[in-house]
Design an enzyme around this catalytic site. Structure first.
Site, PDB file in Angstrom:
ATOM      1  N   ASP A   1       1.270  -1.069   0.096  1.00  9.91           N
ATOM      2  CA  ASP A   1      -0.626   0.072   0.590  1.00  9.91           C
ATOM      3  C   ASP A   1       0.623   1.046   0.728  1.00  9.91           C
ATOM      4  O   ASP A   1       2.457   1.241  -0.196  1.00  9.91           O
ATOM      5  CB  ASP A   1      -0.606  -0.282   1.326  1.00  9.91           C
TER       6      ASP A   1
ATOM      7  N   GLU B   1     -11.258   6.405   4.553  1.00  9.89           N
ATOM      8  CA  GLU B   1      -9.265   5.927   5.502  1.00  9.89           C
ATOM      9  C   GLU B   1      -9.022   6.476   7.569  1.00  9.89           C
ATOM     10  O   GLU B   1     -10.509   6.558   7.743  1.00  9.89           O
ATOM     11  CB  GLU B   1      -8.211   6.340   4.899  1.00  9.89           C
TER      12      GLU B   1
END
Length: 868
Positions: free
Chosen positions: A348, A548
């Site tokens: 990521d 997020e």
């Protein structure tokens, strides 16, 4: 003593059974004394890595074996081997590096043979988040052409472009935006999921891209997590079914002519593994047992691999303290070997930097653990150089490097990347009429209808007659951005307006259309005022967009400390108007009071661009028949209290308010007893009294405001402008993506930006304790006039501290820290017993100032003295 728990040299020995001191390599000859030391010291250092004798060790043999989707293909493997043999070390290393388009240009790719690129949530051609699709396609051509330039030799490897197409091709203006996964989970329809995958793939292909970072297979067990809406369910049952459906939709059926053809894209199940079990904290630590990690959090990966997934994204999170990005036993021993996954594993966003011993510029440990592609959005150049040096020195073994490149080449060949040519030459490229095409939007509208969950329906108020006069109220009624949520055009889903959705329809627009077709009327009033008394009011409200970590919350109470939506519902109810509440949220939230104040309550989740799907269900047909009954069932249990954050099917001892699988139909008895509005949070503050802005989001109970110095208005998400554009706010980066705000004053007169709440807080104790208002700031453009920092306390009450000198002496472009004792504001006139605005900045001149980490801090070091 060296702390082997953090020593990357111990990574090969993490797969062990401490009870018998049996090493992975079985004999001391394989690892020598250092191996034994690693075993002993890793055990001793268990607080560092979370190692325990009972549940830390990974046992690959206890994970499911997976039958590969594609049988071994000797011809393909021969071609991979031939290509691999032609590559220089520089080309091999380049295949492992993935930069973001905000930090690389096609010209750079002429000089660096990199394997792939990505666009992050806020990255776009020329930095324009609203760039037309044609510019995306042109940029894709530019990167492709550079990657196959003759300068890279006769065997240049085409690059590929990955994007977070998580609910449609959501970065593109005009694309079809589907409901977020939490809504799709409520729909319970795998065939629908496959259709959504197919449509998403086609729209991605239109813009020349070939790779989607999805689906998310997180099984979220704590709804405080800011990524809860990216999960299909709290239970692995639905995730398991949907994993294969979405992969098949995006990629096509393995072994068929359609597999990864010009109408499909690469899928990337994510985030392996355990991201949904971190206690509601983004990038946190999963402390579940190995059985829970396998059976709950890992449930979606075997079916995704069986469906032919070609890439898997490793999680930011940890398992018992070990970062997944560097966890060899899980990435290699379980995923690649036990599950027979022969594609590649990608990290990521700079996640490798969190592996012990690594930085975002250097991380051999992650590669050696099994990571094949390092997502290096802004660190790619240094990472490439360091990885090349590590490959030359042998720190990254040649066999591991070749294995990573072999996996990447295998996927690129399966995706026909060598034959397809320039992105603009591919069959769907440039067919921009497919973006938001009517047939695509029809499927999205179906998804909206199926995702809605009816929680309350007193006296069978729903379905409504379309021949009535309807008031449509609430700040979500005519707001496509709000109804779509995060990951919509921008990363956080903020800073967008209805005009950025040329094919979209707000919830109000859908209601208006349904009523007009049957002879009824609709009146839009976000505030709930009306000219003609309505027969019924539909109030659309809920969470503002986030993504997020910016969506992490302390409890599951909806809008703690600020209850304007509840006040609106109660006011209409008291006026005798029947109220239908349409609740927009990325997770189940404690809304007992809002449910009590409504006659019907609908969980609409984040439905996306097709708001008309809500009207399809709320209203009867013109002839009085039911067009569409409610279909959705909760795929997440609904909390009874704000503290019931981890209420999961078969797990919680405390019964939820609405259990997993709950959802009314029109014929069901929808009456509810009065729900308790006691939050059960004795001693728990409803408003954050210490943190006002951190990690890119306002503290609990606070919101950004901006105005002309007299009147101030909320700036949702801290991104937007005042009506006269005297001041604008935009997202900025300090330590993480969009964790700061850049404020620009135009110099057109006094303008003020700050953080306010609807309830006052008492900071007397904090002032007595010598706490200071602290913030990180960066002067991006020097001030042309005086600048004041302010704490306000309502009704003309405020304390002003000049900071002109501090800003004038700060080096432009450099972050600095400022601390001002609360007592300074008290001396300047602020009543700290009733603070409503704990932070504001005002100037009449021009100024560009970035702000981050606005909070109260202890300590007297570095404080600015009070003015005399």
């Amino acid at each position: 003593m060296p702390r082997y728990g953090r020593d990357v040299r111990c990574q090969p020995f993490f797969n062990m059974e401490i009870k018998t001191i049996r090493l992975k390599h079985k004999t001391s000859r394989a690892g020598g004394p250092r191996a034994l030391a690693c075993v002993v010291l890793c055990a001793l250092a268990s607080p560092v890595v979370g190692l325990s004798a009972t549940d830390q060790a990974v046992h690959p043999g206890e994970w499911p074996r997976v039958r590969p989707a594609l049988a071994p293909d000797p011809r393909l493997e021969s071609r991979v081997a031939a290509l691999l043999a032609t590559l220089t070390l520089e080309q091999k290393v380049g295949q492992l590096i993935q930069p973001d388009i905000a930090s690389i240009t096609p010209e750079d790719l002429h000089h660096f043979a990199l394997g792939s690129i990505l666009n992050g949530g806020n990255s776009s051609p020329n930095g324009d988040e609203f760039a037309p699709p044609s510019e995306w396609l042109a940029l894709a051509d530019g990167f492709y052409d550079a990657s196959v330039d003759a300068a890279h030799g006769p065997y240049a490897i085409p690059t590929m472009w990955g994007t977070d197409a998580v609910h449609g091709h959501n970065n593109i203006v005009g694309a079809t935006i589907f409901p977020h996964n939490i809504g799709l989970g409520a729909a319970g329809d795998p065939n629908l999921i496959r259709s959504i995958g197919e449509i998403t793939a086609r729209e991605v292909r239109v813009t020349g891209l070939d790779w989607s970072f999805g689906p998310t297979l997180a099984v979220v067990r704590d709804d405080r997590w800011g990524r809860t809406y990216e999960s299909y369910s709290e239970d692995p049952e639905i995730v398991r079914q949907y994993a294969s459906a979405m992969v098949l939709g995006l990629q096509g059926v393995p072994g068929s002519p359609q597999f990864l053809d010009s109408s499909h894209v690469l899928a990337t199940p994510k985030h392996f593994v355990g991201d949904g079990g971190t206690g509601g904290k983004d990038q946190g630590d999963n402390t579940s047992s190995e059985a829970e990690l396998r059976d709950i959090h890992g449930a979606g990966y075997p079916p995704a691999i069986t469906a032919g997934a070609q890439a898997v994204m490793a999680s930011f999170s940890s398992w018992h303290g070990i970062r997944m990005t560097g966890y060899k036993a899980l990435l290699t021993d379980v995923l690649k070997e036990r599950m027979s996954f022969d594609g590649f594993v990608i990290g990521d966003w700079n996640a490798h930097a969190q592996v012990p011993g690594c930085t975002k510029f250097s991380c051999a440990a992650a590669i050696n653990a099994g990571l094949d592609v390092l997502m290096a959005p802004d660190s790619w150049k240094e990472l490439y150089a360091n990885t090349l040096a590590q490959a030359r020195s042998g720190e990254i073994p040649a066999a591991r490097l070749d294995d990573a490149v072999r996996r990447i080449l295998r996927v690129k060949l399966r995706a026909h990347l060598f034959e397809e040519g320039r992105p603009s030459s591919r069959p769907l490229a440039g067919h921009f009429e497919l973006l938001g095409a009517p047939q695509h939007r029809a499927v999205a509208r179906q998804a909206v209808r199926e995702s809605l969950v009816l929680l309350k329906n007193v006296h069978h108020l729903l379905p409504l007659s379309p021949h009535t006069h309807v008031l449509v109220a609430g700040d979500g009624a005519d707001n496509i951005g709000k109804q779509s949520g995060g990951w919509t055009i921008t990363w956080q889903g903020t800073g967008v307006s209805n005009r950025n959705f040329p094919h979209g329809e707000s919830i109000y627009a859908g209601i208006q259309q349904a009523l007009a077709a049957a002879g009824g009327t609709a009146e839009l009033s976000p505030a709930g005022d009306f000219r003609t008394r309505p027969d019924v009011a539909i109030v659309v409200f809920g969470e503002n967009p986030y993504a997020e970590f910016q969506g992490d919350i302390a409890t599951v109470e909806y809008s703690p400390g600020a209850k304007p939506d509840l006040a609106l519902l109660r006011r209409l109810h008291q006026q005798g108007v029947p109220v239908v509440a349409v609740f927009l949220s990325g997770r189940p939230l404690w809304v007992n009071a809002e449910i009590n104040a409504s006659d019907a309550f609908v969980a609409a989740w984040l439905p996306g661009s097709e708001g008309g799907g809500i009207a399809d269900v709320l209203f009867k047909a013109a002839d009085g028949s039911v067009r569409h009954d409610f279909h959705g069932k909760l795929s997440f249990s609904w909390p009874r209290t704000p503290q019931q954050t981890a209420v999961n099917r078969g797990q919680s001892r405390d019964a939820p308010l609405f259990p997993y699988g709950y959802g009314l139909r029109y014929h069901d008895d929808g009456d509810l007893k009065q729900l308790s509005e006691e939050d059960g949070s004795a001693g728990v503050a409803a408003i954050d009294t210490r943190v006002f802005f951190a990690s890119g989001r306002a503290g609990t109970g606070w919101h950004w405001v901006a105005g002309d110095g007299v009147e101030a208005h909320e700036v949702v998400g801290g991104v937007g402008a005042t009506n006269g554009a005297r001041v604008t706010l935009a997202a900025a980066d300090k330590s993480a993506q969009e964790d700061a705000r850049l404020v620009r004053w135009a110099g057109a007169g006094p303008a003020r930006v700050g953080l306010s709440g609807q309830s006052a807080i008492d900071l007397q104790r904090e002032a007595n304790g010598q706490l200071s208002l602290a913030l990180d700031y960066r002067v991006d453009r020097p001030a042309t006039g005086s600048v004041d920092l302010e704490v306000a306390c309502g009704g003309g009450c405020r304390g002003i501290v000049p900071v002109t000198h501090e800003l004038a002496t700060a080096q432009p472009g450099q972050w600095r820290h400022l601390k001002i004792p609360l007592t300074c504001f008290a001396k300047a006139g602020a009543d700290l017993r009733r603070v409503t605005t704990p932070f504001a900045v005002q100037t009449a001149g021009q100024l560009a100032l970035s702000l981050a980490n606005i909070r109260l801090e202890t300590g007297l070091d570095g404080v600015m003295p009070c003015a005399d």
